[in-house]
Design a protein around this motif. Structure first.
Motif, PDB file in Angstrom:
ATOM      1  N   ASP A 285      10.781   2.153 -15.789  1.00 37.42           N
ATOM      2  CA  ASP A 285       9.499   2.462 -15.153  1.00 37.42           C
ATOM      3  C   ASP A 285       9.588   2.212 -13.654  1.00 37.42           C
ATOM      4  OD1 ASP A 285       8.361   3.121 -17.577  1.00 37.42           O
ATOM      5  OD2 ASP A 285       7.479   1.142 -17.902  1.00 37.42           O
ATOM      6  N   LEU A 286       8.877   3.034 -12.884  1.00 37.22           N
ATOM      7  CA  LEU A 286       8.840   2.877 -11.434  1.00 37.22           C
ATOM      8  C   LEU A 286       7.689   1.965 -11.025  1.00 37.22           C
ATOM      9  CD1 LEU A 286      10.877   5.194 -11.525  1.00 37.22           C
ATOM     10  CD2 LEU A 286       9.645   6.276  -9.650  1.00 37.22           C
ATOM     11  N   VAL A 287       7.980   1.065 -10.077  1.00 33.80           N
ATOM     12  CA  VAL A 287       6.973   0.139  -9.565  1.00 33.80           C
ATOM     13  C   VAL A 287       6.845   0.353  -8.061  1.00 33.80           C
ATOM     14  CG1 VAL A 287       6.250  -2.256  -9.349  1.00 33.80           C
ATOM     15  CG2 VAL A 287       7.581  -1.534 -11.339  1.00 33.80           C
ATOM     16  N   LEU A 288       5.663   0.780  -7.627  1.00 31.84           N
ATOM     17  CA  LEU A 288       5.383   0.971  -6.206  1.00 31.84           C
ATOM     18  C   LEU A 288       4.693  -0.283  -5.688  1.00 31.84           C
ATOM     19  CD1 LEU A 288       5.167   3.925  -7.698  1.00 31.84           C
ATOM     20  CD2 LEU A 288       4.380   4.652  -5.452  1.00 31.84           C
ATOM     21  N   ILE A 289       5.438  -1.131  -4.983  1.00 31.86           N
ATOM     22  CA  ILE A 289       4.915  -2.405  -4.489  1.00 31.86           C
ATOM     23  C   ILE A 289       4.228  -2.156  -3.154  1.00 31.86           C
ATOM     24  CG2 ILE A 289       5.504  -4.754  -3.808  1.00 31.86           C
ATOM     25  CD1 ILE A 289       8.014  -4.479  -5.601  1.00 31.86           C
ATOM     26  N   HIS A 290       2.940  -2.505  -3.078  1.00 27.70           N
ATOM     27  CA  HIS A 290       2.148  -2.125  -1.899  1.00 27.70           C
ATOM     28  C   HIS A 290       1.249  -3.272  -1.463  1.00 27.70           C
ATOM     29  CE1 HIS A 290       0.339   0.695   0.898  1.00 27.70           C
ATOM     30  NE2 HIS A 290      -0.862   0.377   0.461  1.00 27.70           N
ATOM     31  N   ASP A 291       1.116  -3.416  -0.132  1.00 29.51           N
ATOM     32  CA  ASP A 291       0.218  -4.424   0.431  1.00 29.51           C
ATOM     33  C   ASP A 291      -1.240  -4.058   0.147  1.00 29.51           C
ATOM     34  OD1 ASP A 291       2.378  -5.801   1.673  1.00 29.51           O
ATOM     35  OD2 ASP A 291       2.317  -4.387   3.353  1.00 29.51           O
ATOM     36  N   ALA A 292      -2.016  -5.039  -0.284  1.00 29.59           N
ATOM     37  CA  ALA A 292      -3.434  -4.793  -0.552  1.00 29.59           C
ATOM     38  C   ALA A 292      -4.192  -4.379   0.698  1.00 29.59           C
ATOM     39  CB  ALA A 292      -4.079  -6.041  -1.150  1.00 29.59           C
ATOM     40  N   VAL A 293      -3.675  -4.789   1.863  1.00 34.95           N
ATOM     41  CA  VAL A 293      -4.399  -4.545   3.115  1.00 34.95           C
ATOM     42  C   VAL A 293      -3.800  -3.375   3.901  1.00 34.95           C
ATOM     43  CG1 VAL A 293      -5.421  -6.824   3.351  1.00 34.95           C
ATOM     44  CG2 VAL A 293      -3.071  -6.455   4.144  1.00 34.95           C
ATOM     45  N   ARG A 294      -3.256  -2.415   3.203  1.00 30.30           N
ATOM     46  CA  ARG A 294      -2.909  -1.114   3.782  1.00 30.30           C
ATOM     47  C   ARG A 294      -3.789  -0.063   3.090  1.00 30.30           C
ATOM     48  NH1 ARG A 294       1.769  -1.011   7.014  1.00 30.30           N
ATOM     49  NH2 ARG A 294       3.178  -2.792   6.694  1.00 30.30           N
ATOM     50  N   PRO A 295      -5.046   0.058   3.490  1.00 29.72           N
ATOM     51  CA  PRO A 295      -6.009   0.877   2.728  1.00 29.72           C
ATOM     52  C   PRO A 295      -5.931   2.376   2.992  1.00 29.72           C
ATOM     53  CG  PRO A 295      -7.108  -0.138   4.586  1.00 29.72           C
ATOM     54  CD  PRO A 295      -5.705  -0.695   4.580  1.00 29.72           C
TER      55      PRO A 295
ATOM     56  N   ILE B 101      15.037   5.900   2.793  1.00 32.55           N
ATOM     57  CA  ILE B 101      13.810   5.820   3.578  1.00 32.55           C
ATOM     58  C   ILE B 101      12.883   6.993   3.283  1.00 32.55           C
ATOM     59  CG2 ILE B 101      12.844   5.637   5.900  1.00 32.55           C
ATOM     60  CD1 ILE B 101      14.652   3.303   5.101  1.00 32.55           C
ATOM     61  N   VAL B 102      11.625   6.674   3.019  1.00 26.28           N
ATOM     62  CA  VAL B 102      10.554   7.660   2.891  1.00 26.28           C
ATOM     63  C   VAL B 102       9.750   7.636   4.192  1.00 26.28           C
ATOM     64  CG1 VAL B 102       8.381   8.200   1.709  1.00 26.28           C
ATOM     65  CG2 VAL B 102      10.381   7.458   0.387  1.00 26.28           C
ATOM     66  N   PRO B 103       9.530   8.778   4.839  1.00 27.16           N
ATOM     67  CA  PRO B 103       8.753   8.773   6.083  1.00 27.16           C
ATOM     68  C   PRO B 103       7.360   8.201   5.881  1.00 27.16           C
ATOM     69  CG  PRO B 103       9.882  10.871   5.797  1.00 27.16           C
ATOM     70  CD  PRO B 103      10.039  10.119   4.509  1.00 27.16           C
ATOM     71  N   GLY B 104       7.002   7.231   6.728  1.00 24.11           N
ATOM     72  CA  GLY B 104       5.695   6.608   6.651  1.00 24.11           C
ATOM     73  C   GLY B 104       4.699   7.296   7.559  1.00 24.11           C
ATOM     74  N   SER B 105       3.628   6.596   7.871  1.00 21.55           N
ATOM     75  CA  SER B 105       2.557   7.151   8.706  1.00 21.55           C
ATOM     76  C   SER B 105       2.000   6.059   9.604  1.00 21.55           C
ATOM     77  CB  SER B 105       1.433   7.712   7.826  1.00 21.55           C
ATOM     78  OG  SER B 105       0.278   8.004   8.594  1.00 21.55           O
ATOM     79  N   GLU B 106       1.690   6.426  10.840  1.00 23.30           N
ATOM     80  CA  GLU B 106       1.060   5.472  11.752  1.00 23.30           C
ATOM     81  C   GLU B 106      -0.339   5.085  11.266  1.00 23.30           C
ATOM     82  OE1 GLU B 106       2.501   3.965  14.031  1.00 23.30           O
ATOM     83  OE2 GLU B 106       4.215   5.169  14.658  1.00 23.30           O
ATOM     84  N   LYS B 107      -0.917   5.876  10.378  1.00 24.47           N
ATOM     85  CA  LYS B 107      -2.227   5.545   9.819  1.00 24.47           C
ATOM     86  C   LYS B 107      -2.140   4.495   8.712  1.00 24.47           C
ATOM     87  CE  LYS B 107      -4.370  10.043  10.794  1.00 24.47           C
ATOM     88  NZ  LYS B 107      -5.056  11.227  10.216  1.00 24.47           N
ATOM     89  N   ASN B 108      -0.952   4.289   8.209  1.00 21.67           N
ATOM     90  CA  ASN B 108      -0.752   3.347   7.106  1.00 21.67           C
ATOM     91  C   ASN B 108      -0.682   1.915   7.658  1.00 21.67           C
ATOM     92  OD1 ASN B 108      -0.243   2.423   4.489  1.00 21.67           O
ATOM     93  ND2 ASN B 108       1.942   2.880   4.601  1.00 21.67           N
ATOM     94  N   ILE B 109      -1.760   1.521   8.322  1.00 19.31           N
ATOM     95  CA  ILE B 109      -1.815   0.251   9.045  1.00 19.31           C
ATOM     96  C   ILE B 109      -2.014  -0.920   8.073  1.00 19.31           C
ATOM     97  CG2 ILE B 109      -3.145  -1.084  10.724  1.00 19.31           C
ATOM     98  CD1 ILE B 109      -3.933   1.551  12.026  1.00 19.31           C
ATOM     99  N   LYS B 110      -1.337  -2.017   8.375  1.00 19.11           N
ATOM    100  CA  LYS B 110      -1.576  -3.258   7.634  1.00 19.11           C
ATOM    101  C   LYS B 110      -2.597  -4.085   8.403  1.00 19.11           C
ATOM    102  CE  LYS B 110       0.735  -7.302   5.668  1.00 19.11           C
ATOM    103  NZ  LYS B 110       2.031  -8.012   5.485  1.00 19.11           N
ATOM    104  N   VAL B 111      -3.682  -4.454   7.746  1.00 18.79           N
ATOM    105  CA  VAL B 111      -4.734  -5.225   8.402  1.00 18.79           C
ATOM    106  C   VAL B 111      -4.301  -6.685   8.506  1.00 18.79           C
ATOM    107  CG1 VAL B 111      -7.126  -5.989   8.308  1.00 18.79           C
ATOM    108  CG2 VAL B 111      -6.530  -3.676   7.565  1.00 18.79           C
ATOM    109  N   THR B 112      -4.046  -7.111   9.725  1.00 16.18           N
ATOM    110  CA  THR B 112      -3.655  -8.495   9.990  1.00 16.18           C
ATOM    111  C   THR B 112      -4.611  -9.166  10.959  1.00 16.18           C
ATOM    112  OG1 THR B 112      -1.328  -7.892   9.648  1.00 16.18           O
ATOM    113  CG2 THR B 112      -1.755  -9.981  10.747  1.00 16.18           C
ATOM    114  N   THR B 113      -5.172  -8.390  11.890  1.00 16.38           N
ATOM    115  CA  THR B 113      -6.061  -8.931  12.918  1.00 16.38           C
ATOM    116  C   THR B 113      -7.392  -8.189  12.900  1.00 16.38           C
ATOM    117  OG1 THR B 113      -5.332  -7.365  14.620  1.00 16.38           O
ATOM    118  CG2 THR B 113      -4.035  -9.388  14.356  1.00 16.38           C
ATOM    119  N   VAL B 114      -8.340  -8.707  13.641  1.00 18.15           N
ATOM    120  CA  VAL B 114      -9.638  -8.049  13.783  1.00 18.15           C
ATOM    121  C   VAL B 114      -9.449  -6.675  14.429  1.00 18.15           C
ATOM    122  CG1 VAL B 114     -11.888  -8.179  14.910  1.00 18.15           C
ATOM    123  CG2 VAL B 114     -10.908 -10.221  13.848  1.00 18.15           C
TER     124      VAL B 114
END
Length: 238
Positions: free
Chosen positions: A102-112, A206-219
């Protein structure tokens, strides 16, 4: 089967807010629910598991019910570190009866703002090569500094990749990696891709990402997320 494994075990202390950042609301919806919707809406995802901060499990399930996240199948306990949370998640999936293939896509909760095409590409690349790491080529000039205030060294950017999530593996492979890490005393690698690099001998694709795929770390990240949710592409842009 393909599963989204969302890592939400952190307390978000760097954010300096009263509640964990994954449960903060943007446009009347918790950040973690925005994230879960990306997997809920993708036809290639068969189920969702969340590694949740202790004490917030009931809140998470209530939000999932409220926002019709019907693919949520499991909630696992968070760990003391990101690596431990991932460990809890993958072993939770194994104990729940998921298979090594099975494939598991591990993803940060704060990349909405995870785009659907990145999920699709992760699935396709992992099926073909065994590993899929979302990343973006570095555009900025990079300097190296030991103290954060001065530098005399630059690093060529041409070969540098800024990694994002999801990072996708077959369940059996990522479990074996964590078992090998335990044997070698690796306990706090910052991400699954860095763990694989530390272990060596694994070619990650490598899978091309997106600049919109931001991780929320700061205000400031939160402000950018809200702005991106409301922006529309200009009609004249190709």
């Amino acid at each position: 089967m393909n599963y989204g494994l969302i890592i939400a075990g952190g307390s978000g202390n760097r954010m300096g807010q009263d509640i964990p950042k994954q449960f903060m609301h943007v446009d009347g919806c918790p950040i973690i629910i925005h994230t879960m919707k990306a997997f809920q809406n993708h036809p290639g995802i068969d189920g969702i598991a969340v590694v949740c901060l202790e004490g917030w499990e009931t809140v998470l399930q209530s939000y999932a019910n409220q926002f019709s996240i019907t693919k949520l199948k499991w909630i696992f306990p968070g760990g003391k570190s990101g690596m431990e949370s991932i460990h809890n998640g993958i072993y939770g999936l194994k104990d729940a009866g998921c298979q090594d293939e099975d494939l598991v896509l591990i993803h940060d909760a704060v990349r909405p703002l995870l785009p659907q095409d990145i999920i699709s590409s992760n699935i396709a690349v992992c099926k073909k090569y065994g590993y899929a790491i979302t990343g973006i080529k570095c555009r900025e000039a990079i300097l190296e500094s030991e103290d954060g205030f001065s530098t005399t060294t630059s690093i060529p950017r041409d070969r540098l990749i800024r990694t994002q999530t999801p990072q996708t593996f077959r369940l059996g492979n990522i479990i074996r990696a964590h078992e090998e890490a335990r044997e070698k005393g690796i306990t706090d690698s910052v991400a699954s891709c860095t763990l694989m690099a530390e272990l060596g001998g694994r070619e990650m694709h490598i899978v091309p990402g997106s600049e919109k795929n931001i991780k929320v770390t700061t205000v400031e990240d939160l402000e950018m997320i809200k702005a991106l949710m409301h922006v529309q592409k200009e009609s004249w842009l190709k």
